[in-house]
Design an enzyme around this catalytic site. Structure first.
Site, PDB file in Angstrom:
ATOM      1  N   SER A 142       0.855  -1.188   0.000  1.00  0.00           N
ATOM      2  CA  SER A 142       0.000   0.000   0.000  1.00  0.00           C
ATOM      3  C   SER A 142       0.889   1.235   0.000  1.00  0.00           C
ATOM      4  O   SER A 142       2.062   1.156   0.379  1.00  0.00           O
ATOM      5  CB  SER A 142      -0.886   0.007   1.255  1.00  0.00           C
ATOM      6  OG  SER A 142      -1.541   1.255   1.414  1.00  0.00           O
ATOM      7  N   TYR A 156      -2.491  -1.438  10.080  1.00  0.00           N
ATOM      8  CA  TYR A 156      -2.380  -1.550   8.628  1.00  0.00           C
ATOM      9  C   TYR A 156      -0.976  -1.159   8.164  1.00  0.00           C
ATOM     10  O   TYR A 156      -0.347  -1.871   7.374  1.00  0.00           O
ATOM     11  CB  TYR A 156      -3.426  -0.654   7.985  1.00  0.00           C
ATOM     12  CG  TYR A 156      -3.586  -0.811   6.493  1.00  0.00           C
ATOM     13  CD1 TYR A 156      -4.268  -1.910   5.956  1.00  0.00           C
ATOM     14  CD2 TYR A 156      -3.075   0.138   5.621  1.00  0.00           C
ATOM     15  CE1 TYR A 156      -4.435  -2.046   4.591  1.00  0.00           C
ATOM     16  CE2 TYR A 156      -3.231   0.012   4.249  1.00  0.00           C
ATOM     17  CZ  TYR A 156      -3.913  -1.078   3.734  1.00  0.00           C
ATOM     18  OH  TYR A 156      -4.072  -1.212   2.369  1.00  0.00           O
TER      19      TYR A 156
END
Length: 275
Positions: A142, A156
């Site tokens: 990401s 995350y």
């Protein structure tokens, strides 16, 4: 350069979103597909669509299950031939404020977003090396794996930073063996990951204050809108295919992280002692 045509691609999270976008791109380039997901209905839809283009096998699998992962790999290779395109894409969003994280949430988030990638590499890499026919590994990280922020959350970011570091190290080590590595660091992409994550994530609502719940709901709404306006999954699939074919390490889907990456790099350089 990695020639995709005639190879078998094993794509986790392959029935929805970015995974499906990559599956479409690889299928059009001539790859056979093994689509792995926990969404059985989405797998059926994906197979119905892509079977008109190439050979497709679908399997319901939780990527955290190492024993099952190995069994699925054996079955797929028996049906479609050796897997030499490994796409570790399955992932979830979600989390909680750092002070409200639980061990259950850590195990869930890291289990899918990091250990799922580890399991894919561990399952297939030795097979690829032993065959000596090259191949490629794609790991989905990401933009949050390049620059930490409070937007994506600690859980995350922890997983995604690890995936980026793992991919960079693999890239250096595997290049002499003809195995390429690409790490996908998406910005906003038009997928339903937030809604799917909400259905799967262990609940933390009871441990959150009313104010924290309101902030979480508002942040979720903002992120949902941001993703809806993002890059289309098929466009991301085309970017990844190009990176595989041309042995590129990084794929970023837009330039939204550019300034923050520059700021982080400057801060790292500033942290070095004077020459």
């Amino acid at each position: 350069m990695t020639n995709v045509s005639g190879r078998t691609a094993f794509i986790t999270g392959g029935a929805n979103g970015i995974g499906l976008g990559m599956a479409r791109a690889f299928a059009r380039a001539g790859a056979r597909l093994a689509l792995i997901d926990q969404d059985e209905e989405a797998l059926a839809r994906a197979k119905a669509e892509l079977a008109a283009i190439t050979e497709v096998e679908t399997v319901v699998l939780d990527v955290r299950d190492r024993a099952a992962f190995a069994g699925v790999a054996d079955r797929i290779e028996a049906r479609l031939g050796p897997v030499s395109l490994v796409v570790n894409n399955a992932g979830v969003a979600g989390g909680a404020p750092a002070a409200k994280l639980t061990y259950e949430l850590w195990d869930w988030g890291l289990g899918i977003n990091l250990e799922g990638v580890v399991n894919g590499v561990q399952t297939f890499l030795s097979r690829m090396v032993e065959r000596g026919e090259g191949g490629h590994i794609v790991n989905t990280a990401s933009g949050a794996g390049l620059v930490g922020s409070d937007t994506s959350g600690v859980l995350y970011a922890t997983a995604k930073f690890a995936v980026v570091g793992m991919s960079e190290a693999l890239h250096s080590e595997l290049k002499p063996q003809g195995i390429g590595v690409t790490v996908l660091c998406p910005g906003p992409v038009a997928t339903g990951i937030i809604a799917r994550t909400r259905r799967l994530q262990p609940s933390v609502v009871k441990s959150m204050s009313a104010e924290q719940r309101e902030r979480a709901i508002a942040r979720s709404a903002v992120m949902t809108k941001l993703l809806a306006d993002g890059v289309q999954p098929d466009a991301v699939g085309a970017m990844v295919l190009d990176a595989v074919q041309n042995d590129r390490l990084y794929v970023l889907t837009d330039r939204s992280m550019g300034q923050r990456i520059q700021q982080r790099t400057a801060a790292l350089l500033d942290g070095m002692p004077a020459a």
